[in-house]
Design a protein around this motif. Structure first.
Motif, short mmCIF file in Angstrom:
data_model
loop_
_atom_site.label_atom_id
_atom_site.label_comp_id
_atom_site.label_asym_id
_atom_site.label_seq_id
_atom_site.Cartn_x
_atom_site.Cartn_y
_atom_site.Cartn_z
N THR A 13 24.19 -28.06 22.30
CA THR A 13 24.60 -27.24 21.16
C THR A 13 24.08 -25.81 21.24
OG1 THR A 13 22.78 -27.99 19.75
CG2 THR A 13 24.85 -29.21 19.64
N ASN A 15 25.59 -21.77 22.53
CA ASN A 15 26.89 -21.12 22.62
C ASN A 15 27.22 -20.73 24.05
OD1 ASN A 15 25.02 -19.14 22.91
ND2 ASN A 15 25.90 -17.73 21.41
N SER A 121 35.46 -27.04 16.31
CA SER A 121 34.11 -26.57 15.99
C SER A 121 34.19 -25.23 15.28
CB SER A 121 33.29 -26.44 17.28
OG SER A 121 33.28 -27.66 18.01
N THR A 124 29.86 -21.47 15.83
CA THR A 124 29.14 -21.96 17.00
C THR A 124 28.17 -20.94 17.59
OG1 THR A 124 31.03 -21.31 18.41
CG2 THR A 124 30.95 -23.58 17.61
N ASN A 165 27.96 -25.17 9.90
CA ASN A 165 28.46 -25.13 11.28
C ASN A 165 28.73 -26.54 11.74
OD1 ASN A 165 26.08 -26.17 13.09
ND2 ASN A 165 25.13 -24.73 11.65
N PHE A 167 29.49 -28.53 15.69
CA PHE A 167 29.84 -28.60 17.11
C PHE A 167 30.39 -30.00 17.34
CE2 PHE A 167 26.60 -25.48 16.63
CZ PHE A 167 26.74 -24.54 17.64
#
Length: 245
Positions: A13, A15, A121, A124, A165, A167
């Motif tokens: 997790t 970017n 997602s 991110t 957020n 992911f």
């Protein structure tokens, strides 16, 4: 050859999703009672020997639920082509694992591969060492319907600038038990779970109804009730001291 080190999860997790590198592998291990320190010591030495170069590992410790005290050993991101590469030191690697780490373990949870889903997602750019993982199992043949509904929620969340957020990763080669993993990264730690932490956050249901209509909301509730088999949620934290440098 032993593949126990190819790991999930999901789940570093960050970017740093390179183009084409969307696959993660995860395995879960749990030390024997009274052997946690021995496991961590052996693992650190193993990582220094075999995972300090390109073949890195990230370690997350599960801190809640039935799997508390387990460690997720994560590799990635990688491509399908990367999965074909045989390590030149694989024999030595496996022998070291068998001799130094395996004796400290009570459980080895197998290896699972997940593919990062950028379209499902959002936000991110958020990073943090603590997170909440939600595993959702979907009825066979219904993952497409589930993904379509998740996409609607993501589009809405982006439009209203949600402070949260997510992911998302879909398990590969899942057979008759398709699974999606969602990772909520806690930038400010577990205190971010306080009920009023995002007290001014837009209401998901109200904005969903505003964007898609009340009938769509009712269809969503019905769909999820029908196709979600089960969910599992746990808290975890990154163990930088156990991860590759």
């Amino acid at each position: 050859m032993r593949k126990i080190f190819l790991l999930l999860l999901m789940a570093v997790t960050t970017n740093a999703f390179g183009q084409g590198k969307t696959i993660y592998s995860v395995s879960r291990v749990k030390p024997k009672i009274g052997m946690t320190t021995a496991f961590e010591t052996a693992w650190k030495a193993h990582v220094a020997k075999f995972h300090s170069g390109d073949d890195k590992r990230t370690v997350m410790e599960i801190t809640s639920g039935d799997r508390a005290g387990s460690y997720l050993l994560i590799q990635g991101p990688m491509t399908y082509a990367d999965m074909d590469v045989e390590k030149t030191n694989q024999t030595a690697h496996d022998a070291d694992y068998d001799k130094t780490i395996a004796p400290t373990l009570a459980e080895e949870g197998g290896t699972f591969y997940y593919q990062y889903l950028d379209s499902l997602s959002f936000n991110t750019d958020v990073q943090g060492d603590k997170s909440i993982v939600t595993l959702t199992w979907i009825k066979s043949g219904k993952m497409g319907d589930y993904r379509a509904e998740v996409k609607k929620g993501v589009d809405m969340s982006k439009k209203i600038n949600s402070p949260f957020n997510n992911f998302r990763y879909q398990q590969m080669a899942a057979g008759s038990s398709p699974q999606m993993a969602s990772v909520y990264v806690l930038k400010d730690g577990f205190k971010q779970l306080e009920q009023d932490y995002f007290k001014d956050a837009p209401n998901f249901r109200d904005n969903y109804v505003k964007m898609y209509g009340i009938d769509a909301w009712m269809d969503r509730v019905k769909l999820l009730d029908e196709i979600v088999v089960k969910t599992e949620v746990y808290m975890r934290k990154k163990r930088a001291d156990l991860s590759s440098k």
